[in-house]
Design a protein around this motif. Structure first.
Motif, PDB file in Angstrom:
ATOM      1  N   ALA A   1      18.227  69.775   7.424  1.00  0.00           N
ATOM      2  CA  ALA A   1      17.401  70.073   8.592  1.00  0.00           C
ATOM      3  C   ALA A   1      17.577  71.506   9.086  1.00  0.00           C
ATOM      4  O   ALA A   1      16.620  72.133   9.563  1.00  0.00           O
ATOM      5  CB  ALA A   1      17.721  69.091   9.719  1.00  0.00           C
TER       6      ALA A   1
ATOM      7  N   ALA B   1      12.080  68.694  16.072  1.00  0.00           N
ATOM      8  CA  ALA B   1      11.665  67.382  15.560  1.00  0.00           C
ATOM      9  C   ALA B   1      11.075  67.506  14.157  1.00  0.00           C
ATOM     10  O   ALA B   1      11.311  66.653  13.297  1.00  0.00           O
ATOM     11  CB  ALA B   1      10.654  66.748  16.512  1.00  0.00           C
ATOM     12  N   PHE B   2      10.303  68.574  13.929  1.00  0.00           N
ATOM     13  CA  PHE B   2       9.713  68.812  12.607  1.00  0.00           C
ATOM     14  C   PHE B   2      10.805  69.025  11.566  1.00  0.00           C
ATOM     15  O   PHE B   2      10.768  68.442  10.472  1.00  0.00           O
ATOM     16  CB  PHE B   2       8.784  70.027  12.665  1.00  0.00           C
TER      17      PHE B   2
ATOM     18  N   ILE C   1      13.972  68.150  11.497  1.00  0.00           N
ATOM     19  CA  ILE C   1      14.738  66.944  11.189  1.00  0.00           C
ATOM     20  C   ILE C   1      13.866  65.953  10.421  1.00  0.00           C
ATOM     21  O   ILE C   1      14.306  65.324   9.457  1.00  0.00           O
ATOM     22  CB  ILE C   1      15.278  66.313  12.483  1.00  0.00           C
ATOM     23  N   GLY C   2      12.614  65.818  10.840  1.00  0.00           N
ATOM     24  CA  GLY C   2      11.714  64.878  10.171  1.00  0.00           C
ATOM     25  C   GLY C   2      11.434  65.254   8.734  1.00  0.00           C
ATOM     26  O   GLY C   2      11.466  64.399   7.843  1.00  0.00           O
TER      27      GLY C   2
ATOM     28  N   SER D   1      14.285  64.424   6.550  1.00  0.00           N
ATOM     29  CA  SER D   1      14.424  62.989   6.252  1.00  0.00           C
ATOM     30  C   SER D   1      13.418  62.522   5.207  1.00  0.00           C
ATOM     31  O   SER D   1      13.654  61.523   4.519  1.00  0.00           O
ATOM     32  CB  SER D   1      14.252  62.159   7.529  1.00  0.00           C
TER      33      SER D   1
ATOM     34  N   ALA E   1      17.594  59.689  11.510  1.00  0.00           N
ATOM     35  CA  ALA E   1      16.853  60.927  11.775  1.00  0.00           C
ATOM     36  C   ALA E   1      16.157  60.858  13.128  1.00  0.00           C
ATOM     37  O   ALA E   1      16.197  61.822  13.916  1.00  0.00           O
ATOM     38  CB  ALA E   1      15.835  61.177  10.669  1.00  0.00           C
ATOM     39  N   GLY E   2      15.520  59.736  13.420  1.00  0.00           N
ATOM     40  CA  GLY E   2      14.850  59.585  14.704  1.00  0.00           C
ATOM     41  C   GLY E   2      15.817  59.689  15.862  1.00  0.00           C
ATOM     42  O   GLY E   2      15.519  60.311  16.894  1.00  0.00           O
TER      43      GLY E   2
ATOM     44  N   SER F   1      16.961  63.359  16.365  1.00  0.00           N
ATOM     45  CA  SER F   1      15.896  64.129  17.009  1.00  0.00           C
ATOM     46  C   SER F   1      15.774  63.769  18.478  1.00  0.00           C
ATOM     47  O   SER F   1      15.653  64.658  19.342  1.00  0.00           O
ATOM     48  CB  SER F   1      14.570  63.871  16.288  1.00  0.00           C
TER      49      SER F   1
ATOM     50  N   GLY G   1      10.155  63.531  20.542  1.00  0.00           N
ATOM     51  CA  GLY G   1      10.919  63.930  19.369  1.00  0.00           C
ATOM     52  C   GLY G   1      11.158  62.764  18.423  1.00  0.00           C
ATOM     53  O   GLY G   1      11.066  62.914  17.195  1.00  0.00           O
TER      54      GLY G   1
ATOM     55  N   THR H   1       9.590  62.725  14.505  1.00  0.00           N
ATOM     56  CA  THR H   1      10.502  62.618  13.364  1.00  0.00           C
ATOM     57  C   THR H   1      10.222  61.359  12.551  1.00  0.00           C
ATOM     58  O   THR H   1      10.229  61.398  11.307  1.00  0.00           O
ATOM     59  CB  THR H   1      11.962  62.627  13.849  1.00  0.00           C
TER      60      THR H   1
ATOM     61  N   ALA I   1       9.349  60.706   8.522  1.00  0.00           N
ATOM     62  CA  ALA I   1      10.098  59.731   7.728  1.00  0.00           C
ATOM     63  C   ALA I   1       9.154  58.702   7.114  1.00  0.00           C
ATOM     64  O   ALA I   1       9.329  58.280   5.965  1.00  0.00           O
ATOM     65  CB  ALA I   1      11.147  59.045   8.592  1.00  0.00           C
TER      66      ALA I   1
END
Length: 455
Positions: A16, A288-289, A291-292, A295, A318-319, A322, A369, A373, A377
């Motif tokens: 991330a 958020a982008f 990390i998403g 994932s 991941a969620g 975020s 967020g 995320t 995913a």
């Protein structure tokens, strides 16, 4: 391989970080361009505001929506151990990027002037918007290609190279766009056309490097052009995720446009306060982008390998990561809104509206967020209908209740509370969609409980 069997949280954070840094740099590009376009005058600044929603839409579609479809198909193929399919998918992705870029250019060059006029552009502002977009959207193919090629690499689990290229392209865009736009040094002062050329030059350089990298054998998947027959089934594998995902950016832009129009009815003060708060939202999206997107290949490879239990664990972790990170920022600004609002205005009336916005919207950031995320995913799983419907629910909620508030002559704080409510509903709806989507076998439960803990 760490993406399919390694510890989830450390792997997720490692993937991330470069994404977040690259996306933050893209936000800084917007801030820098707004700054030096402002030096060109009021009309160019207003013209950029007219074109910006469509620039954002193209970026969101090519990077997050269709790009997610590309990464999803690539990662599922690699997770299943089918490297040949992944190589062929990469070529199909490039074809989709070229076609989508050509269509984007045609649509926005033909219908752009009418759209800017519909949004209120006229006179010198409309002329500047048409000149700027006329140059910028001639290079729409490059925008689609740089994000498509970056998505191919992300689908292999490589976040470092695409993030580095996007970071470097952003610096080049700021430098060249500023030099050509303002006429710095030996360069002519081309105004808005120069700003647009800066993006085309920077994006073109990034595309050239990524093509070289993928064709040279440095990447896990080599982009080859010989003896590859285009197959409808492979296009469908990308488009079943990417095409449906493209609905989400349209919903996001419509939500912003509708709410901006509703708040504008309240006057300049509430609109300016809303604008200050919305700038913070744009800065939170990269978190958020990032990390998403990290994932996505982890989920996709787990799905391809048949490890559905791990895929869901990746999504939930991941969620949560975020939601915690974005939520902490929202909590801070809701308690101490002047930490952000005070950076942009000294006007007491505008400052008070900005405080209202942050106090009401801040608590909803965590849910926003979380939803963003989980959207990425879900792309890895290949199931996108639920997250897209969650965005539809948010759009309808904002539109219907927003019109109702206007009819009641509601005060500004109630509109700002609606923003928060929309984020909360979006977050919960996305969670429900992931929970209910059939990512893989979920029964019998007793058998699932005997899966070794390392998975």
């Amino acid at each position: 391989m760490s993406l399919t069997s390694g510890p989830i949280l450390p792997t997720l954070l490692r993937l991330a970080l470069p994404n977040v840094l690259a996306m933050v740099m893209m936000v800084l590009v917007g801030i820098a361009e707004t700054r030096y376009v402002g030096l060109l005058g009021t009309a160019p600044l207003a013209a950029m505001a007219l074109v910006f929603p469509f620039v954002m839409l193209v970026q969101m579609m090519s990077a997050g929506a269709m790009g997610g479809g590309v990464s999803s198909a690539m990662s599922r193929a690699l997770g299943a151990g089918d490297a040949a399919r992944a190589r062929t998918l990469a070529l199909h992705a490039v074809v989709i990027g070229v076609v989508a870029g050509v269509v984007t250019s045609a649509l926005l060059l033909v219908f752009g002037p009418a759209l800017y006029r519909f949004l209120g552009g006229s006179g010198a502002v409309l002329a500047e918007a048409v000149r700027y977009s006329g140059v910028l959207f001639c290079g729409a193919v490059l925008i689609w290609l740089i994000n498509t090629l970056a998505s191919i690499l992300r689908g292999t689990g490589d976040m470092r190279v695409p993030s580095t290229v996007l970071f470097a392209s952003a610096i080049l865009q700021i430098t060249v766009g500023g030099a050509l736009g303002l006429g710095l040094g030996p360069f002519p002062r081309l105004g808005m056309v120069g700003v647009a050329l800066g993006q085309i030059v920077a994006t073109g350089a990034g595309v050239a490097f990524l093509f070289w990298w993928l064709g040279s054998g440095h990447a896990r998947v080599r982009l080859g052009w010989r003896n590859v027959a285009l197959r409808g089934e492979l296009f469908a594998d990308i488009l079943k995720v990417g095409a449906l995902s493209c609905v989400s950016p349209v919903q996001s832009v419509l939500t912003i446009l509708i709410f901006t129009g509703l708040v504008a009815r309240l006057g300049i003060g509430p609109l300016a306060g809303y604008g200050i708060g919305q700038r913070l939202e744009f800065l939170l999206i990269p978190v958020a982008f990032g990390i998403g997107v990290a994932s996505l290949p982890m989920v996709g490879m787990a799905i391809g390998a048949g490890n559905f239990h791990r895929a869901r664990r990746v999504a939930w972790i991941a969620g949560l990561v975020s939601a915690v990170n974005v939520g902490l920022i929202g909590l801070v600004v809701s308690i101490a809104p002047d930490l952000w609002a005070g950076l942009f205005t000294d006007d007491p009336a505008v400052l008070e509206y900005a405080r209202q916005y942050l106090r009401w919207a801040g608590p909803g950031f965590a849910f926003f967020g979380l939803g963003v995320t989980l959207y990425f995913a879900s792309q890895g799983s290949g199931h996108m209908l639920g997250p897209v419907l969650a965005g539809t629910v948010r759009l309808v909620l904002v539109a219907v209740l927003g019109v109702w508030l206007v009819a009641r002559n509601a005060p500004a704080w109630q509109f700002f509370a609606l923003v928060s409510a929309g984020m909360v509903v979006y977050g919960f709806a996305t969670v429900a969609s992931v929970r209910l989507s059939p990512w893989g076998p979920r029964k019998p439960a007793r058998q699932a409980s005997r899966v070794p803990a390392c998975q």
